[in-house]
Design an enzyme around this catalytic site. Structure first.
Site: not given
Length: 319
Positions: A72, A74
């Protein structure tokens, strides 16, 4: 391209639009990885040394080419939300007005202070970004994306997470970003960090111009899992030997797909979920300054709108 489109925090099963978004992201990621491989030989600098305070992981297994890693973006690879950092650069270039900047700044303040994704804020950001880029040429945003990375993104990379990604690369495995950010934006970051490629939200364009519509839905929650599943099938990967890394409980579907899930800088719900299942946890939010890593710009790829990183000051003024 499209910005973040956020789902509600509760878990739900994949829909037909999730599957479509995932398959589109996987196809775009495979294409972008070919470009990254071609540019790898021209790298002007190394990816940076791992954080010395971070112990070497006992995974991955060297030479296991049927395994890969999915990260991922963010708050996992980078502090804050990519879409908001890019928005700051677009505001500087007069893509939108001051009142929009103030709204995006508040959204970024919430994201940074609360450490969670607010669905209403993210939906607003997605719709605003779509309206901003609609009618713009893809080529126009290509060069801008590279510039914005250097201005606002490079110094926000978490060195600990970067070291984990490098461990997979050193073991001969592919490493992919998986994010709701536009696939062009994600590909910039992946290439600059020396990663294999990126899975991201795919926006529709005709004759090189953004239409303001998405292919499927934003790559978020179940759609991320569908993208990883589709890419793994195309690449001939064994998901039980793969790893996934995320900070958010929204990514539990993706984390649950692989044999080696990691909770990185986890939110409260993910931390609890991971502990119950004895998943590995790592937290790099210790106040250390993020290392500026990556390689100089080569061929540009796009960027999308969001808000500003100057969010804390706005939050203080509103209080």
């Amino acid at each position: 391209m499209a910005a973040l489109g956020w789902l509600t925090p509760r878990r739900r099963s994949a829909t037909a639009r999730s599957v479509l978004a995932g398959e589109a992201a996987a196809e775009a990621a495979r294409k972008s990885s070919l470009e990254i491989e071609e540019l790898e030989a021209a790298r002007a600098a190394g990816p940076g040394a791992p954080d010395e305070t971070t112990p070497e992981p006992d995974f991955p297994v060297h030479g296991d080419t049927e395994a890969a890693a999915f990260f991922d973006l963010d708050n996992t690879v980078m502090q804050g939300a990519a879409i908001f950092h890019f928005g700051r650069g677009l505001y500087k270039r007069r893509f939108f007005e001051r009142q929009e900047l103030a709204r995006f700044a508040w959204q970024q303040a919430w994201f940074r202070l609360a450490g969670v994704e607010d669905p209403e804020h993210m939906q607003d950001a997605r719709e605003s970004a779509l309206s901003i880029v609609k009618g713009h040429k893809v080529s126009e945003l290509m060069t801008i994306g590279e510039e914005i990375y250097d201005e606002y993104m490079a110094e926000r990379i978490w060195p600990g997470t970067r070291a984990l990604a490098q461990a997979h690369l050193d073991a001969g495995q592919k490493v992919w970003l998986v994010t709701a950010a536009p696939v062009e934006t994600a590909t910039i970051i992946a290439r600059r960090l020396g990663l294999t490629g990126a899975l991201g939200t795919v926006a529709e364009s005709h004759d090189g111009v953004y239409t303001g519509r998405l292919v499927g839905e934003p790559l978020h929650g179940p759609a991320k899992a569908e993208a990883v599943r589709a890419l793994s099938a195309a690449e001939g990967l064994d998901l039980t030997r793969c790893a996934a890394y995320s900070d958010s409980h929204n990514d539990i579907p993706m984390l649950s797909l692989v044999g080696h899930p990691y909770a990185i800088n986890p939110d409260a719900k993910l931390r609890k979920y991971a502990r119950e299942r004895e998943w590995r946890l790592r937290d790099y939010r210790t106040g250390r300054k993020a290392a500026k890593v990556g390689i100089p710009a080569a061929v540009g790829v796009g960027a999308l709108a969001g808000g500003t990183a100057a969010a804390l000051a706005l939050h203080r003024r509103r209080r």
